[in-house]
Scaffold this active site. Structure first.
Site, PDB file in Angstrom:
ATOM      1  N   GLU A  37       6.001  -2.368   3.169  1.00  0.00           N
ATOM      2  CA  GLU A  37       4.855  -2.963   2.467  1.00  0.00           C
ATOM      3  C   GLU A  37       5.303  -3.764   1.251  1.00  0.00           C
ATOM      4  O   GLU A  37       5.931  -3.233   0.341  1.00  0.00           O
ATOM      5  CB  GLU A  37       3.888  -1.846   2.028  1.00  0.00           C
ATOM      6  CG  GLU A  37       2.675  -2.352   1.258  1.00  0.00           C
ATOM      7  CD  GLU A  37       1.717  -1.216   0.853  1.00  0.00           C
ATOM      8  OE1 GLU A  37       2.005  -0.040   1.164  1.00  0.00           O
ATOM      9  OE2 GLU A  37       0.694  -1.533   0.220  1.00  0.00           O
ATOM     10  N   LYS A  47       4.617  -6.490  -2.102  1.00  0.00           N
ATOM     11  CA  LYS A  47       3.656  -6.590  -3.206  1.00  0.00           C
ATOM     12  C   LYS A  47       4.000  -7.803  -4.041  1.00  0.00           C
ATOM     13  O   LYS A  47       5.158  -8.235  -4.087  1.00  0.00           O
ATOM     14  CB  LYS A  47       3.718  -5.311  -4.048  1.00  0.00           C
ATOM     15  CG  LYS A  47       2.588  -5.154  -5.057  1.00  0.00           C
ATOM     16  CD  LYS A  47       2.433  -3.682  -5.441  1.00  0.00           C
ATOM     17  CE  LYS A  47       1.450  -3.486  -6.573  1.00  0.00           C
ATOM     18  NZ  LYS A  47       1.109  -2.081  -6.775  1.00  0.00           N
ATOM     19  N   ASP A 105      -4.565  -6.304  -8.278  1.00  0.00           N
ATOM     20  CA  ASP A 105      -4.542  -5.272  -7.239  1.00  0.00           C
ATOM     21  C   ASP A 105      -5.314  -4.047  -7.729  1.00  0.00           C
ATOM     22  O   ASP A 105      -4.766  -2.971  -7.909  1.00  0.00           O
ATOM     23  CB  ASP A 105      -3.072  -4.921  -6.942  1.00  0.00           C
ATOM     24  CG  ASP A 105      -2.941  -3.891  -5.830  1.00  0.00           C
ATOM     25  OD1 ASP A 105      -3.833  -3.836  -4.961  1.00  0.00           O
ATOM     26  OD2 ASP A 105      -1.937  -3.150  -5.832  1.00  0.00           O
ATOM     27  N   ASP A 138      -1.014  -5.467   2.582  1.00  0.00           N
ATOM     28  CA  ASP A 138      -2.034  -4.876   1.717  1.00  0.00           C
ATOM     29  C   ASP A 138      -2.804  -6.039   1.095  1.00  0.00           C
ATOM     30  O   ASP A 138      -2.214  -6.927   0.473  1.00  0.00           O
ATOM     31  CB  ASP A 138      -1.355  -4.007   0.643  1.00  0.00           C
ATOM     32  CG  ASP A 138      -2.345  -3.307  -0.277  1.00  0.00           C
ATOM     33  OD1 ASP A 138      -3.252  -3.988  -0.807  1.00  0.00           O
ATOM     34  OD2 ASP A 138      -2.212  -2.083  -0.496  1.00  0.00           O
ATOM     35  N   TRP A 153       6.617   1.839   0.733  1.00  0.00           N
ATOM     36  CA  TRP A 153       6.338   0.941  -0.391  1.00  0.00           C
ATOM     37  C   TRP A 153       7.090   1.459  -1.614  1.00  0.00           C
ATOM     38  O   TRP A 153       7.024   2.654  -1.916  1.00  0.00           O
ATOM     39  CB  TRP A 153       4.839   0.874  -0.724  1.00  0.00           C
ATOM     40  CG  TRP A 153       4.624   0.103  -1.993  1.00  0.00           C
ATOM     41  CD1 TRP A 153       4.677  -1.254  -2.154  1.00  0.00           C
ATOM     42  CD2 TRP A 153       4.383   0.658  -3.300  1.00  0.00           C
ATOM     43  NE1 TRP A 153       4.479  -1.574  -3.480  1.00  0.00           N
ATOM     44  CE2 TRP A 153       4.294  -0.427  -4.204  1.00  0.00           C
ATOM     45  CE3 TRP A 153       4.230   1.953  -3.793  1.00  0.00           C
ATOM     46  CZ2 TRP A 153       4.066  -0.248  -5.573  1.00  0.00           C
ATOM     47  CZ3 TRP A 153       4.008   2.133  -5.153  1.00  0.00           C
ATOM     48  CH2 TRP A 153       3.920   1.041  -6.027  1.00  0.00           C
ATOM     49  N   HIS A 196      -2.075  -7.251  -2.441  1.00  0.00           N
ATOM     50  CA  HIS A 196      -0.689  -7.504  -2.823  1.00  0.00           C
ATOM     51  C   HIS A 196      -0.280  -8.965  -2.711  1.00  0.00           C
ATOM     52  O   HIS A 196       0.876  -9.277  -2.474  1.00  0.00           O
ATOM     53  CB  HIS A 196       0.246  -6.628  -1.984  1.00  0.00           C
ATOM     54  CG  HIS A 196       0.146  -5.174  -2.347  1.00  0.00           C
ATOM     55  ND1 HIS A 196       1.044  -4.230  -1.914  1.00  0.00           N
ATOM     56  CD2 HIS A 196      -0.736  -4.516  -3.126  1.00  0.00           C
ATOM     57  CE1 HIS A 196       0.703  -3.047  -2.396  1.00  0.00           C
ATOM     58  NE2 HIS A 196      -0.384  -3.191  -3.128  1.00  0.00           N
ATOM     59  N   ASP A 229      -6.697   1.253   1.723  1.00  0.00           N
ATOM     60  CA  ASP A 229      -6.011   1.539   0.463  1.00  0.00           C
ATOM     61  C   ASP A 229      -6.883   1.102  -0.706  1.00  0.00           C
ATOM     62  O   ASP A 229      -6.827  -0.037  -1.140  1.00  0.00           O
ATOM     63  CB  ASP A 229      -4.646   0.830   0.415  1.00  0.00           C
ATOM     64  CG  ASP A 229      -3.806   1.295  -0.769  1.00  0.00           C
ATOM     65  OD1 ASP A 229      -4.293   2.114  -1.570  1.00  0.00           O
ATOM     66  OD2 ASP A 229      -2.653   0.830  -0.891  1.00  0.00           O
ATOM     67  N   HIS A 261      -3.340  -2.541   4.975  1.00  0.00           N
ATOM     68  CA  HIS A 261      -3.941  -1.743   3.925  1.00  0.00           C
ATOM     69  C   HIS A 261      -5.141  -2.554   3.467  1.00  0.00           C
ATOM     70  O   HIS A 261      -5.010  -3.485   2.665  1.00  0.00           O
ATOM     71  CB  HIS A 261      -2.969  -1.488   2.765  1.00  0.00           C
ATOM     72  CG  HIS A 261      -2.129  -0.269   2.962  1.00  0.00           C
ATOM     73  ND1 HIS A 261      -1.286   0.228   2.004  1.00  0.00           N
ATOM     74  CD2 HIS A 261      -2.037   0.572   4.031  1.00  0.00           C
ATOM     75  CE1 HIS A 261      -0.696   1.332   2.471  1.00  0.00           C
ATOM     76  NE2 HIS A 261      -1.133   1.559   3.697  1.00  0.00           N
ATOM     77  N   ASP A 305      -7.683  -2.324  -6.293  1.00  0.00           N
ATOM     78  CA  ASP A 305      -8.012  -1.303  -5.293  1.00  0.00           C
ATOM     79  C   ASP A 305      -9.464  -0.843  -5.355  1.00  0.00           C
ATOM     80  O   ASP A 305      -9.759   0.351  -5.280  1.00  0.00           O
ATOM     81  CB  ASP A 305      -7.058  -0.102  -5.409  1.00  0.00           C
ATOM     82  CG  ASP A 305      -5.658  -0.435  -4.936  1.00  0.00           C
ATOM     83  OD1 ASP A 305      -5.496  -0.745  -3.753  1.00  0.00           O
ATOM     84  OD2 ASP A 305      -4.714  -0.400  -5.759  1.00  0.00           O
TER      85      ASP A 305
HETATM   86  C1  RNT Z   1       0.783   0.539  -3.943  1.00  0.00           C
HETATM   87  C2  RNT Z   1       0.687   0.456  -2.462  1.00  0.00           C
HETATM   88  C3  RNT Z   1       0.744   1.766  -1.717  1.00  0.00           C
HETATM   89  C4  RNT Z   1       0.040   2.883  -2.421  1.00  0.00           C
HETATM   90  C5  RNT Z   1       0.065   4.209  -1.688  1.00  0.00           C
HETATM   91  C6  RNT Z   1      -0.561   5.310  -2.484  1.00  0.00           C
HETATM   92  O1  RNT Z   1       0.482  -0.628  -4.578  1.00  0.00           O
HETATM   93  O2  RNT Z   1      -0.454  -0.262  -2.105  1.00  0.00           O
HETATM   94  O3  RNT Z   1       0.291   1.576  -0.431  1.00  0.00           O
HETATM   95  O4  RNT Z   1      -1.288   2.523  -2.735  1.00  0.00           O
HETATM   96  O5  RNT Z   1       1.341   4.549  -1.319  1.00  0.00           O
HETATM   97 ZN    ZN Z   2      -1.037  -0.347  -0.048  1.00  0.00          ZN
END
Ligand code: RNT
Ligand code: ZN
Length: 382
Positions: free
Chosen positions: A220, A222, A288, A253, A179, A256, A320, A280, A290
């Site tokens: 990955e 976003k 995002d 993810d 990523w 994302h 994640d 993720h 988290d």
């Molecule tokens: C960031 C991504 C990625 C990170 C990690 C720590 O937006 O989601 O996966 O969270 O590499």
């Molecule tokens: Zn991620």
């Protein structure tokens, strides 16, 4: 006693609870190391995390050393049924040396590998393309400056080597998930140029074929991050195409995408053109953010799709999320258990009967069953 009665109730629906429990036990979850220390890592030279990643809160107990992080992980794993994995980022090196990102080697992670072997934990890996002076522009592999691109390409190559050696040491493929934060705060005039640079850098990074029994590369995407609101170079369409053409895994993810997008819906669509997927699992709140995952509809839908589309065998489940306002170990334990609970519920779906109703266009029965099934005694089976 309560389990026996639950078992009988599920049997009335044509569901075998023993089979569901047995299947759940075989599903590894790749827990993310970065919940334990707010994505800081142990690299001397690390800058602020950047790239739109932000842990907020100051609950006491952040792991400050690799030993503290491993102790917290040991505690967390002891509260989670089953045998699982750990996803390390490159900034979590454990060494007295101070290698640059373009100098890291397997030996800088040796204590992790030893610990993982002792605990029976499989390792997954991520290069770290953020928290570094050479990432301050929020451009790395897509940077206009070739010197900066080359630095990050070298980092990426070294991470692939490290991941492959981890995979060889543990006898199961280490997922190497790529990523990058690359993007623009304001509207760029030449998106194509940036995307071409990212494409060429990735091609160079991934040029050396490595043994897929040891390493599986993933990419990955976003939608946006703080500071890169106008354009993310590695968007979903960019990486979906890339993964299909190059045979890498695609990492979805859950934070994302646009907040109203249904990520569970993407699984079957992507899986028809890809061999394997990486998730993720996360909980975006308005962005995002988290948040620690709940046992909520979004997570349940993901689990249901993994089961109904028969994707468990070719989807790697990674987590994640990071919350620094609560106990970090509690976040790991509760979040990971929620993922497992969602999977168990999915495995307890009366799928045969639901499919029969759907294929017969009997949507009333399908609706009745999905809603009535919510009252079944999942807790007793868990
Ligand atoms: C960031 C991504 C990625 C990170 C990690 C720590 O937006 O989601 O996966 O969270 O590499
Ligand atoms: Zn991620």
């Amino acid at each position: 006693m309560s389990y026996d009665s639950a078992k009988a109730q599920f049997a009335d629906w044509g569901v075998d609870t023993e089979a569901a429990i047995a299947r759940l036990k075989t599903i590894p979850i790749s827990m993310h190391c970065w919940q334990g220390d707010d994505v800081r890592g142990f690299e001397e030279a690390s800058g602020t995390s950047g790239g739109g990643i932000q842990a907020t809160g100051n609950h006491p107990g952040r792991a400050r050393t690799p030993d503290e992080l491993r102790a917290d992980l040991d505690f967390a794993y002891s509260m989670i049924p089953g045998q699982h994995r750990l996803n390390l980022d490159a900034i979590y090196m454990d060494t007295d040396e101070t290698p640059g990102r373009d100098e890291i080697e397997f030996r800088h992670f040796a204590p992790w590998v030893d610990w993982a072997r002792e605990e029976g934990i499989g390792l997954d890996f991520n290069p770290t393309f953020f928290a570094h002076a050479k990432a301050d522009d929020n451009l790395t592999l897509a940077h206009p400056d070739k010197g900066i691109r080359d630095f990050w390409i070298e980092h990426g190559k070294r991470c692939r080597e490290i991941a492959a050696q981890m995979g060889a040491a543990q006898g199961s493929a280490c997922i190497n998930n790529i990523w990058v934060p690359d993007g623009y705060k304001d509207t760029p005039v030449d998106r194509m140029a940036a995307r071409r640079r990212l494409l060429d850098s990735l091609d160079e990074m991934l040029a050396t074929p490595l043994d897929r029994a040891q390493i599986l590369d993933a990419v990955e995407s976003k939608l946006f991050g703080i500071g890169v609101e106008a354009c993310t170079v590695g968007s979903h369409e960019f990486y979906l195409g890339y993964a299909i053409r190059k045979g890498t895994l695609l990492c979805l993810d859950m934070g994302h995408f646009h907040p109203t997008e249904n990520i569970a819906d993407k699984l079957s669509a992507c899986a028809l053109s890809l061999d394997e997927l990486l998730l993720h699992v996360s909980r975006p709140m308005r962005w995002d953010s988290d948040h620690v995952i709940l046992l909520n509809d979004d997570i349940q839908s993901m689990a249901n799709e993994l089961v109904s589309a028969d994707l468990l065998g070719r989807t790697h489940i990674g987590l994640d999320f990071f919350d620094a306002t609560i106990s970090r170990t509690a976040a790991w334990v509760i979040g990971t258990r929620n993922m497992q609970k969602a999977l168990l519920r999915a495995l307890l779906m009366p799928l045969d009967r639901l499919r029969l109703a759907e294929d017969g266009l009997d949507f009333s029965t399908r609706f009745m069953m999905t809603e009535e099934a919510k009252d079944l005694p999942y807790g007793a089976v868990w």
